[in-house]
Design an enzyme around this catalytic site. Structure first.
Site, short mmCIF file in Angstrom:
data_model
loop_
_atom_site.label_atom_id
_atom_site.label_comp_id
_atom_site.label_asym_id
_atom_site.label_seq_id
_atom_site.Cartn_x
_atom_site.Cartn_y
_atom_site.Cartn_z
N HIS A 78 0.84 -1.21 0.00
CA HIS A 78 0.00 0.00 0.00
C HIS A 78 0.87 1.25 0.00
O HIS A 78 1.96 1.27 0.58
CB HIS A 78 -0.96 0.01 1.19
CG HIS A 78 -0.31 0.09 2.55
ND1 HIS A 78 -0.05 1.29 3.17
CD2 HIS A 78 0.11 -0.88 3.40
CE1 HIS A 78 0.49 1.06 4.36
NE2 HIS A 78 0.61 -0.26 4.52
N ASP A 80 -0.40 4.48 0.90
CA ASP A 80 -0.77 5.52 1.85
C ASP A 80 0.05 5.39 3.12
O ASP A 80 0.60 4.32 3.42
CB ASP A 80 -2.26 5.46 2.16
CG ASP A 80 -2.66 4.23 2.97
OD1 ASP A 80 -2.25 3.12 2.56
OD2 ASP A 80 -3.36 4.36 3.99
N ASP A 141 6.31 1.98 6.10
CA ASP A 141 5.02 1.29 6.09
C ASP A 141 4.09 2.05 5.13
O ASP A 141 3.44 3.00 5.54
CB ASP A 141 4.45 1.26 7.50
CG ASP A 141 3.11 0.58 7.62
OD1 ASP A 141 2.71 -0.10 6.67
OD2 ASP A 141 2.45 0.74 8.67
N GLU A 175 -4.89 1.67 3.05
CA GLU A 175 -4.74 0.52 3.94
C GLU A 175 -4.70 0.95 5.39
O GLU A 175 -5.23 0.26 6.28
CB GLU A 175 -3.46 -0.25 3.57
CG GLU A 175 -3.29 -1.58 4.30
CD GLU A 175 -2.57 -1.47 5.64
OE1 GLU A 175 -2.52 -2.48 6.38
OE2 GLU A 175 -2.04 -0.38 5.97
N GLU A 176 -4.08 2.09 5.66
CA GLU A 176 -3.90 2.53 7.04
C GLU A 176 -5.21 2.90 7.73
O GLU A 176 -5.26 3.01 8.96
CB GLU A 176 -2.94 3.73 7.10
CG GLU A 176 -1.52 3.42 6.65
CD GLU A 176 -0.77 2.51 7.62
OE1 GLU A 176 -1.39 2.08 8.62
OE2 GLU A 176 0.41 2.23 7.39
N ASP A 198 4.35 -6.29 3.84
CA ASP A 198 3.94 -5.23 4.77
C ASP A 198 4.28 -5.58 6.21
O ASP A 198 3.72 -5.01 7.14
CB ASP A 198 2.42 -5.00 4.62
CG ASP A 198 1.95 -3.69 5.23
OD1 ASP A 198 2.81 -2.80 5.48
OD2 ASP A 198 0.75 -3.54 5.46
N HIS A 379 4.46 4.45 12.09
CA HIS A 379 3.45 5.46 12.44
C HIS A 379 3.97 6.56 13.37
O HIS A 379 3.17 7.21 14.04
CB HIS A 379 2.21 4.83 13.07
CG HIS A 379 1.52 3.84 12.20
ND1 HIS A 379 0.32 3.25 12.55
CD2 HIS A 379 1.83 3.33 10.98
CE1 HIS A 379 -0.06 2.42 11.59
NE2 HIS A 379 0.84 2.45 10.63
#
Length: 412
Positions: A78, A80, A141, A175-176, A198, A379
């Protein structure tokens, strides 16, 4: 390895933060910037059937280079980044030949990435570490996963002596915020199985995840003057607190690990008239997952018996453990495990204490284990990825493609 570093940095410098409060797909317009770049890059390296749909899902094909029938497999990542922390103006720092000590991310604000706190750093001494500057997340990520997939496809195109069947790749938005698979066209993708790139540290190979549900509890109270409230006031906050006090004390995230499930209530808002608490249920075991939902229903029933019909609960299943869909086709995990062993990478097979697009995709008909992408501390400002880990993940992709062709030759 420099190509991997340069490619990764070119991706993370593009802000692709998703937004859970948006109803569009992708949830932010800026995700198109990287989606369009990836589509063009895939054409440039020689991929075929490159497409980007109205929701920014990017797909492409590496055609087979052998004349026998081999299943089409896929690799997914992903683009995003998390809404939890800023992804704008990312300024990566590259620490070559990491000495094993503290890394000063931001001297002015005294932000330090230290192995005394983040002990995973210790295993990367001597390697090239890519970090943030302390003011943003990094975006490994899952832009590390994208980097690895693109690099692996380019390598296979440039090395046609490596025999392989057809390979499909896809890059997804959102995805997040839990929507990465929502508009994924499994039929168009056309793979028999796939792998999400991932995961975190080198060696991770995951085909189990939580069963998950969201929970919303609502209490309707009655507000009257507190001086004359006896027998009349119903304090919604007090009753909501009583509900929380009935939860098993040790079955919360801070007390659980491995395959232990939990209840987690993360938001409480309200007043005397109205209170609302929101939470989640997680458990790897489906029977225990169902039992957790039943326990909450009994708690609500008990409170209703005591206070009347002023408290209600809404429980919505979110996703399920992909193990149920992958165990019947365990050879897809075996191939990935063998690929790591062939590359002298120790497989770390463990359950995911969270969710993954692979879980939703598995229930949509595309069995989809998860493989490491190499990053850590996702994150937030302390996120980092060793360049060597991205190289190893790239090698694993190539080896999986090669072994799949060999597996089906042997089977024939």
């Amino acid at each position: 390895m420099q190509k991997i570093i340069d490619r990764f940095i070119s991706y993370v410098k593009i802000d692709t933060q998703s937004n859970p409060d948006s109803d569009s797909t992708p949830s932010t317009k800026k995700q198109w910037d990287l989606a369009n770049k990836l589509a063009e890059e895939l054409k440039t390296i020689g991929m075929e059937d490159v497409s980007i749909d109205e929701n920014a899902y990017v797909m492409a094909t590496l055609p087979t280079n052998i004349d026998r029938k081999i299943p089409t497999i896929g690799f997914i990542a992903h683009f995003d980044t998390s809404p939890d922390f800023s992804g704008a103006n990312i300024n990566p720092k590259i620490i070559e030949n990491y000495k094993g000590g503290d890394i000063v991310l931001n001297e002015e604000e005294n932000i330090i990435l230290s192995p005394s706190y983040f002990d995973d750093l210790k295993q990367y001494k001597g390697q090239t570490i890519i970090t943030t500057d302390g003011t943003t997340l990094l975006g490994a990520d899952d832009k590390a996963g994208i980097t690895e997939i693109v690099t692996a496809m380019e390598y296979l195109i440039d090395n046609p002596h490596i025999h392989h069947g057809p390979v499909r790749i896809a890059f997804t938005p959102d995805e997040e915020i839990g929507r990465g698979a929502h508009k994924f066209d499994v039929k168009k993708f056309g793979a028999e199985w796939a792998y999400t790139m991932d995961g975190s540290q080198v060696g991770e190979l995951e085909y189990e995840n939580f069963n998950a549900a969201g929970v919303k509890v609502t209490v309707k109270g009655k507000s009257v003057h507190p001086g004359y409230a006896k027998g009349k006031m119903i304090n919604a906050i007090t009753i909501a607190n009583e509900f929380l006090s009935m939860l098993p004390k040790k079955e919360m995230p801070q007390f659980t690990h491995h395959r232990e499930g939990f209840f987690h209530f993360y938001e409480f808002k309200g007043n005397v008239e109205h209170a609302e608490i929101n939470g989640i249920i997680r458990d790897h075991d489906r029977d225990k997952f169902d039992a957790r939902k039943e326990l909450l229903e009994r708690m609500i029933s008990d409170l209703t018996d005591r206070f009347g019909s002023i408290i209600s609960i809404e429980i919505k299943d979110q996703y399920y453990n992909m193990k149920e869909k992958i165990e019947p086709v365990m050879h897809i995990v075996d191939i990935a495990e063998q690929a790591m062993l062939d590359l002298n990478i120790e497989p770390i097979i463990k359950p995911i204490r969270g969710g993954t697009d692979g879980s939703q995709l598995s229930y949509m008909g595309l069995p989809c284990p998860n493989i490491f992408a190499g990053g850590h501390n996702f994150h937030g400002r302390y996120e980092y990825v060793p360049a060597e880990s991205m190289k190893k993940a790239t090698d694993v992709i190539v080896k999986i493609v090669e072994l799949t062709a060999k597996y089906y030759n042997d089977e024939a």
